[in-house]
Structures are given as C-alpha cells and as structure tokens.
Design a protein around this motif. Structure first.
Motif, short mmCIF file in Angstrom:
data_model
loop_
_atom_site.label_atom_id
_atom_site.label_comp_id
_atom_site.label_asym_id
_atom_site.label_seq_id
_atom_site.Cartn_x
_atom_site.Cartn_y
_atom_site.Cartn_z
N GLU A 84 -7.50 4.17 -9.23
CA GLU A 84 -6.96 2.84 -9.41
C GLU A 84 -6.19 2.61 -7.81
N LYS A 85 -5.68 3.49 -7.20
CA LYS A 85 -5.20 3.36 -6.01
C LYS A 85 -6.16 2.81 -5.02
N PHE A 86 -7.38 3.35 -5.17
CA PHE A 86 -8.34 2.94 -4.16
C PHE A 86 -8.69 1.32 -4.49
N MET A 87 -8.70 1.13 -5.88
CA MET A 87 -8.93 -0.44 -6.31
C MET A 87 -7.91 -1.28 -5.65
N TRP A 88 -6.57 -0.86 -5.77
CA TRP A 88 -5.61 -1.71 -5.38
C TRP A 88 -5.67 -1.77 -3.61
N THR A 89 -6.16 -0.95 -3.00
CA THR A 89 -6.32 -0.72 -1.81
C THR A 89 -7.27 -1.76 -1.20
N ILE A 90 -8.34 -1.61 -1.94
CA ILE A 90 -9.39 -2.64 -1.61
C ILE A 90 -9.25 -3.95 -1.87
N LEU A 98 0.75 -1.14 -0.07
CA LEU A 98 -0.13 -0.04 0.09
C LEU A 98 0.85 1.46 0.01
N LEU A 99 1.98 1.32 0.68
CA LEU A 99 2.93 2.22 0.44
C LEU A 99 3.40 2.48 -0.75
N GLU A 100 3.76 1.26 -1.65
CA GLU A 100 4.44 1.57 -2.86
C GLU A 100 3.34 2.29 -3.82
N ILE A 101 2.22 1.63 -3.38
CA ILE A 101 0.77 2.17 -4.28
C ILE A 101 0.51 3.49 -4.17
N ASN A 102 0.47 4.17 -3.06
CA ASN A 102 -0.05 5.50 -2.58
C ASN A 102 1.03 6.32 -2.83
N GLU A 103 2.47 6.01 -3.02
CA GLU A 103 3.63 6.71 -3.41
C GLU A 103 3.42 7.01 -4.87
N SER A 104 2.98 6.02 -5.53
CA SER A 104 2.85 6.23 -7.16
C SER A 104 2.43 7.35 -7.67
#
Length: 98
Positions: A63-69, A50-56
């Motif tokens: 898309e960040k929300f979908m990866w988080t879910i 989640l840190l990698e995704i939210n830093e992107s």
C-alpha cells in the motif's frame, strides 16, 4: 491548533498554479513566478505526504508503494483521495501526529 503542512501545501499548490495559469493565458510576464511557487508548493506536498505514508505502521509495504506511485504520477487525484479517505487511517500510529 497545529500548522498542517500537507493541507497548506495542497491549497497553495492549487492557488498558485491556478493563478499562474490564468495569468499565462493573459500573457502577463510575471505568470512564471506564480507557476514556480506552485511547483515548489507541489514538491512540498508530495514530500510531506510521502513522509507521512512511509512513517505509518498501519499499512503494509504494498500500500505504501501504491500511494507513492499515485503521488508521483497522479498527484492531484491522489491528494484528494488521501485527504478524504486515507489520511486518518494512515496517521493512526505514526510518529508524525497532527
């Protein structure tokens, strides 16, 4: 060669959880230790992904929300998809480099 927390925590989650489950089936007392280590590795996996995704900066908020879910509710499938197809694209322009 840099240490990759995401890959290491994925394999540790898999190994500890599988070992703990097999030991639990055999009704051994120390199976809980392996399950606990598996859960700790899982938490490390989810948080680091989640840190990698939210830093992107290459993906948008949806898309960040979908990866988080996906990581919260379907972590195993999402982690496999993340390694196979999403991670290279997501890490292109992040401040976290591997």
């Amino acid at each position: 060669m840099k240490f990759d927390v995401v890959k290491a925590s994925f394999w540790l989650t898999f190994a500890f959880s599988l070992t703990g489950a097999l030991l639990k089936l055999q009704k051994l007392e120390f199976s809980g230790v392996f399950m606990t280590l598996g859960i700790l590795a899982l938490i490390t996996l989810i948080v680091s992904c989640l840190l990698e995704i939210n830093e992107s900066k290459t993906i948008d908020g949806t898309e960040k929300f979908m990866w988080t879910i996906g990581f919260v509710f379907f972590w195993f499938i999402t982690a496999i998809v993340y390694f196979i197809s999403g991670r290279k694209r997501i890490l292109k322009q992040t401040s976290i480099k591997n």
